[in-house]
Design a protein around this motif. Structure first.
Motif, PDB file in Angstrom:
ATOM      1  N   GLU A 184       0.835  -1.205   0.000  1.00  0.00           N
ATOM      2  CA  GLU A 184       0.000   0.000   0.000  1.00  0.00           C
ATOM      3  C   GLU A 184       0.870   1.257   0.000  1.00  0.00           C
ATOM      4  O   GLU A 184       0.592   2.225  -0.719  1.00  0.00           O
ATOM      5  CB  GLU A 184      -0.913   0.001   1.225  1.00  0.00           C
ATOM      6  N   ALA A 206       2.432   1.665  -3.429  1.00  0.00           N
ATOM      7  CA  ALA A 206       1.416   2.067  -4.406  1.00  0.00           C
ATOM      8  C   ALA A 206       1.092   3.548  -4.268  1.00  0.00           C
ATOM      9  O   ALA A 206       0.967   4.269  -5.268  1.00  0.00           O
ATOM     10  CB  ALA A 206       0.154   1.222  -4.223  1.00  0.00           C
ATOM     11  N   THR A 207       0.973   4.000  -3.033  1.00  0.00           N
ATOM     12  CA  THR A 207       0.685   5.414  -2.791  1.00  0.00           C
ATOM     13  C   THR A 207       1.833   6.292  -3.269  1.00  0.00           C
ATOM     14  O   THR A 207       1.620   7.336  -3.904  1.00  0.00           O
ATOM     15  CB  THR A 207       0.439   5.660  -1.294  1.00  0.00           C
ATOM     16  N   GLU A 214       1.981   6.222  -7.126  1.00  0.00           N
ATOM     17  CA  GLU A 214       0.802   6.784  -7.773  1.00  0.00           C
ATOM     18  C   GLU A 214       1.047   8.244  -8.152  1.00  0.00           C
ATOM     19  O   GLU A 214       0.562   8.731  -9.167  1.00  0.00           O
ATOM     20  CB  GLU A 214      -0.401   6.671  -6.837  1.00  0.00           C
ATOM     21  N   ARG A 215       1.842   8.931  -7.335  1.00  0.00           N
ATOM     22  CA  ARG A 215       2.145  10.339  -7.593  1.00  0.00           C
ATOM     23  C   ARG A 215       3.319  10.495  -8.551  1.00  0.00           C
ATOM     24  O   ARG A 215       3.664  11.599  -8.934  1.00  0.00           O
ATOM     25  CB  ARG A 215       2.453  11.040  -6.267  1.00  0.00           C
ATOM     26  N   SER A 236       1.657   8.184 -14.185  1.00  0.00           N
ATOM     27  CA  SER A 236       0.237   8.303 -14.534  1.00  0.00           C
ATOM     28  C   SER A 236      -0.310   7.009 -15.100  1.00  0.00           C
ATOM     29  O   SER A 236      -1.513   6.796 -15.137  1.00  0.00           O
ATOM     30  CB  SER A 236       0.060   9.419 -15.574  1.00  0.00           C
ATOM     31  N   GLY A 237       0.600   6.144 -15.584  1.00  0.00           N
ATOM     32  CA  GLY A 237       0.181   4.869 -16.164  1.00  0.00           C
ATOM     33  C   GLY A 237       0.225   4.858 -17.672  1.00  0.00           C
ATOM     34  O   GLY A 237       0.089   3.804 -18.301  1.00  0.00           O
ATOM     35  N   TRP A 287      11.588   7.160  -9.477  1.00  0.00           N
ATOM     36  CA  TRP A 287      10.847   5.996  -8.987  1.00  0.00           C
ATOM     37  C   TRP A 287      11.591   5.326  -7.840  1.00  0.00           C
ATOM     38  O   TRP A 287      11.015   5.005  -6.798  1.00  0.00           O
ATOM     39  CB  TRP A 287      10.659   5.017 -10.149  1.00  0.00           C
TER      40      TRP A 287
END
Length: 300
Positions: free
Chosen positions: A86, A89-90, A93-94, A97-98, A112
């Protein structure tokens, strides 16, 4: 529990998390095998000679010790293990964008990695009271371990450890030396000799000169893997491996001790050791040839 192959699939990663429940070891010598999965590479890159000690003895290392020795990058309490995914992932996530292209991901790799490190360090700080130093840790004894394992000759290491176990200045040092000596003597004589020779090839002593007049360069990971593959292939063609597996893994120490051949380190000669570094069977060399092509490694 991370032993043998478990180290190979984890320890070459950029982030390696240990907890207070972690148990890590490379116990191959005790079953008539030699360190593989890149172990000669990562053990040789540990501080001083502690990697040699771990390779020759199979000594187990806990989570706090693993972080101190450089085997783990972070030490996080087991209570927070469920939060790691978690938290990552958090953090990521910032960062992404995917919809990034491969080149964009490559450019952002450093960012990263920093985000991952920050997230893990936060959990490490929150659970710092869980992963503690223990009386069994090796890192407080690095200076004496460097002296005990300074030689590439297993017989000399045996003599040095025996002297330290009997006449060491401090009781704790005598205890550690005795433990390491007993663990090493439980190993297969041929495996011990070959392991010492492998580690020497990875980082040759400065007094060994190559044709250019300087010391040979250390082996990189790919060359270590190639060397280890040939040595392991030779191991599994010998009775020692099957004796070790039978005694340690099948009988679990309750049956007859392994019948090593040769029976002692003194009986393992230079030519015996060199056999483990020679080209193997056609099948072995075909695998090595495919590996060399895959990683762009020149044939030796």
């Amino acid at each position: 529990v991370v032993m043998g192959g478990g180290c190979g699939v984890s320890i070459h990663g950029a982030f390696r998390v240990a907890t207070e429940r972690t148990v890590l070891a490379m116990p191959e010598c005790v079953i008539g095998l030699v360190p593989d999965v890149g172990a000669t590479y990562f053990l040789s890159n540990l501080p001083g000679r502690v990697g040699h000690a771990l390779a020759l003895t199979g000594r187990r290392v806990g989570g706090y010790d693993a972080k101190k020795l450089g085997l783990a990058t972070h030490a996080i309490g087991s209570s927070a293990v469920g939060k790691i995914v978690e938290s990552l992932a958090t953090a990521l996530e910032r960062t992404f964008s995917g919809g990034e292209t491969t080149s964009e991901l490559d450019r952002n790799a450093k960012d990263w990695a920093n985000k991952v490190d920050e997230a893990l360090r936060k959990l490490e700080k929150e659970t710092s009271g869980e992963v503690k130093e223990t009386p069994n840790d090796l890192h407080p004894h690095l200076a004496v371990i460097d002296r005990w394992f300074v030689s590439d000759d297993v017989q000399e290491v045996d003599l040095t450890l025996n002297a330290a176990a009997v006449g060491g200045r401090r009781e704790r040092e005598r205890k550690v030396a005795k433990e390491l000596l007993e663990l090493m003597r439980a190993g297969c004589p041929a495996s011990l000799r070959v392991t010492a020779a492998m580690l020497k090839r990875v980082r040759p002593p400065v007094d060994i000169m190559n044709v250019s007049g300087g010391p040979p360069p250390p082996l990189d990971l790919a060359r270590c893997l190639r060397m280890e593959f040939r040595a392991v292939a030779e191991c599994i063609s010998r009775d020692d491996f099957y004796e070790g597996v039978r005694a340690r893994l099948v009988d679990k120490g309750k049956g007859d001790p392994p019948a090593w051949s040769p029976e002692s380190v003194e009986e393992v000669g230079h030519d015996d050791v060199e056999t483990f570094f020679e080209p193997g069977s056609r099948e072995v060399e075909e695998v090595i040839a495919r590996f060399e092509r895959a990683v762009g490694l020149e044939s030796d």
